[in-house]
Design an enzyme around this catalytic site. Structure first.
Site, PDB file in Angstrom:
ATOM      1  NE  ARG A  60       2.394  -0.797  -8.213  1.00  0.00           N
ATOM      2  CZ  ARG A  60       2.629  -2.007  -8.658  1.00  0.00           C
ATOM      3  NH1 ARG A  60       3.858  -2.517  -8.593  1.00  0.00           N
ATOM      4  NH2 ARG A  60       1.692  -2.766  -9.167  1.00  0.00           N
ATOM      5  N   GLY A  61       1.278  -2.334  -5.118  1.00  0.00           N
ATOM      6  CA  GLY A  61       1.189  -3.785  -5.274  1.00  0.00           C
ATOM      7  C   GLY A  61       0.832  -4.388  -3.920  1.00  0.00           C
ATOM      8  CB  ALA A  62      -1.865  -6.740  -2.976  1.00  0.00           C
ATOM      9  NE  ARG A  97      -3.113   2.352  -3.187  1.00  0.00           N
ATOM     10  CZ  ARG A  97      -2.781   1.731  -4.332  1.00  0.00           C
ATOM     11  NH1 ARG A  97      -1.618   1.110  -4.439  1.00  0.00           N
ATOM     12  NH2 ARG A  97      -3.600   1.732  -5.362  1.00  0.00           N
ATOM     13  CD  GLN A 209      -0.418   1.107 -11.848  1.00  0.00           C
ATOM     14  OE1 GLN A 209      -0.952   1.401 -12.910  1.00  0.00           O
ATOM     15  NE2 GLN A 209      -1.009   1.320 -10.674  1.00  0.00           N
ATOM     16  CG  ASP A 250      -4.910  -5.109  -5.646  1.00  0.00           C
ATOM     17  OD1 ASP A 250      -4.961  -5.271  -6.880  1.00  0.00           O
ATOM     18  OD2 ASP A 250      -3.999  -4.496  -5.059  1.00  0.00           O
ATOM     19  CG  ASN A 260      -5.664  -7.288 -10.429  1.00  0.00           C
ATOM     20  OD1 ASN A 260      -4.828  -7.082  -9.544  1.00  0.00           O
ATOM     21  ND2 ASN A 260      -5.328  -7.363 -11.704  1.00  0.00           N
ATOM     22  CE  LYS A 261      -4.202  -0.671 -10.495  1.00  0.00           C
ATOM     23  NZ  LYS A 261      -4.550   0.463  -9.589  1.00  0.00           N
TER      24      LYS A 261
HETATM   25  O1  MRU Z   1      -2.614   0.347  -7.649  1.00  0.00           O
HETATM   26  P1  MRU Z   1      -1.557  -0.713  -7.590  1.00  0.00           P
HETATM   27  O2  MRU Z   1      -0.423  -0.468  -8.530  1.00  0.00           O
HETATM   28  O3  MRU Z   1      -1.109  -0.984  -6.182  1.00  0.00           O
HETATM   29  O4  MRU Z   1      -2.306  -2.021  -8.099  1.00  0.00           O
HETATM   30  C1  MRU Z   1      -1.612  -3.233  -8.140  1.00  0.00           C
HETATM   31  C2  MRU Z   1      -2.395  -4.345  -8.723  1.00  0.00           C
HETATM   32  O5  MRU Z   1      -3.542  -4.191  -9.074  1.00  0.00           O
HETATM   33  C3  MRU Z   1      -1.748  -5.694  -8.756  1.00  0.00           C
HETATM   34  O6  MRU Z   1      -2.242  -6.446  -9.823  1.00  0.00           O
HETATM   35  C4  MRU Z   1      -2.055  -6.444  -7.459  1.00  0.00           C
HETATM   36  O7  MRU Z   1      -1.707  -5.651  -6.351  1.00  0.00           O
HETATM   37  C5  MRU Z   1      -1.357  -7.734  -7.371  1.00  0.00           C
HETATM   38  S1  MRU Z   1       0.362  -7.517  -7.075  1.00  0.00           S
HETATM   39  C6  MRU Z   1       1.057  -9.015  -6.829  1.00  0.00           C
END
Ligand code: MRU
Length: 371
Positions: A60-62, A97, A209, A250, A260-261
């Site tokens: 996970r993570g963009a 996603r 996370q 994201d 973002n999250k």
């Molecule tokens: O749902 P996730 O864990 O994929 O969400 C991740 C985030 O929101 C991060 O802050 C974002 O992807 C930036 S990662 C460099």
């Protein structure tokens, strides 16, 4: 897909979210669902497994899902390099996603690289392009980290050398990228040069996370940190216990709105109300110049079950899931929110620091993305 498990590694040892050995037609990823209690690797040898790993948040993570998507397309082309095979695999990976634009960006990039080639040359070119996306991401993290470090140095100077308290949310660390993170990159660099630093880590309901990934990463690096519940953020800011907030992104729209999250927007509001700088770390593949505002960003809605049940380690040491609400309780689970550009104090990019959306555009020469 094969799996191997080992105990979580001791502090200081290196870890990588994604590994591709040159010439090997598979990738290895760290299964982030098992952290912080165990380090489990998965070998991914088929595009379906790559899609599944993104969908189920093994990765996970963009930036990381972008890279895994790119390798997924290479895996698909190993089996079917026809135009139809390319477009089916692109669509399948893209649908895993919806919010982080890095996934679409990486898939489009691999497709553009291979589309004009004869079918027997496509898979090889796709592996190469995915490797390039990987190495570029490592470089983006390093450049972005250097610019963010300058902000932290200024903050320490303003505080006359006393330890600075930085708050982060979710995980924008090495586990979210191919390198050492976006929002965490300046923190790792600051710690390496002995800037006195303490990090507030918000747990990040519902998938935690912050608690399971960011706190784990900071511990690996020996960076002082404290885990807090998400709803403690505003109180800490009001008490003067937060010198800056730094988060990842994201997707950022052309007007500078930041997706973002979930929970990021609330932090930004509290930061503004308490005159705390709110910084967003964003590599250029995270900017979506095609969207005028953040309201156009698709917000992923995940299963209600993630809200209703929590996964953790139970007292006998095994992993377990517990219900936290009466059976049948309706629950809503938006995974992301949008912070309006007006609440962002600084955009930290690999090209430098932008003080507002106009300077963000200027840094990117009005709309160019990474490459
Ligand atoms: O749902 P996730 O864990 O994929 O969400 C991740 C985030 O929101 C991060 O802050 C974002 O992807 C930036 S990662 C460099």
């Amino acid at each position: 897909m094969s799996r191997s498990a080992e105990p979580a590694r001791p502090a200081g040892e290196r870890y990588r979210a994604l590994i591709h050995e040159p010439g090997v037609k598979s990738i290895v990823v760290l299964d982030q669902r098992a952290l912080p209690h165990a380090v489990v690797h998965q070998s991914i040898e088929h595009v379906d497994a790559a899609a599944d790993a993104i969908r189920s948040m093994v990765v996970r993570g963009a930036p990381l899902i972008g890279a895994v998507g790119a390798y997924g397309l290479a895996l698909a082309l190993e089996r079917d390099a026809s135009d139809a095979g390319l477009s089916t695999a692109h669509a399948m990976l893209d649908a895993t996603r919806p919010t982080a634009v890095n996934l679409r960006w990486a898939l489009d990039r691999v497709r553009a690289r291979v589309a004009a080639l004869p079918t027997d040359a496509r898979a090889g070119a796709a592996w190469q392009e995915a490797d390039t996306i990987y190495t570029e991401d490592v470089a983006l993290n390093a450049a972005l980290g250097k610019h963010g470090l300058a902000l932290l140095r200024d903050l320490v100077a303003q505080r006359e050398g006393r330890a600075i308290n930085v708050m982060t949310h979710c995980n924008a660390g090495a586990l979210a990228t191919c390198g050492f993170g976006t929002a965490t990159a300046p923190l790792f660099l600051a710690h390496a040069e002995r800037i006195p630093l303490h990090v507030w880590v918000s747990e990040t309901r519902p998938r935690m996370q912050g608690a399971s990934l960011t706190a784990w990463e900071l511990r690996q690096h020996g960076i002082p940190h404290t885990l807090v519940v998400d709803s403690a953020s505003a109180l800490l800011m009001r008490r003067g216990d937060v010198d800056a907030v730094i988060v990842g992104a994201d997707r950022v729209a052309a007007n500078g709105d930041v997706c973002n999250k979930i929970g990021t927007y609330g932090k930004a509001l509290a930061a503004r109300d308490n005159a705390v700088p709110f910084w967003v770390a964003l590599p250029s593949p995270t900017i979506d110049w095609t969207l005028d505002t953040g309201d156009e960003i698709p917000i992923e809605a995940r299963a209600a079950d993630e809200v209703l049940r929590i996964t953790g380690r139970v007292d006998d040491g095994t992993a377990g899931r517990v219900s936290i609400a009466t059976d049948g309780t309706p629950a809503l689970n938006y995974a992301f929110d949008v912070t309006p550009a007006r609440l962002v104090s600084r955009y930290i990019t690999e090209r430098g620091i932008a003080v507002d959306v106009r300077s963000l555009h200027a840094l990117h020469r009005n709309g160019s993305r990474g490459r």
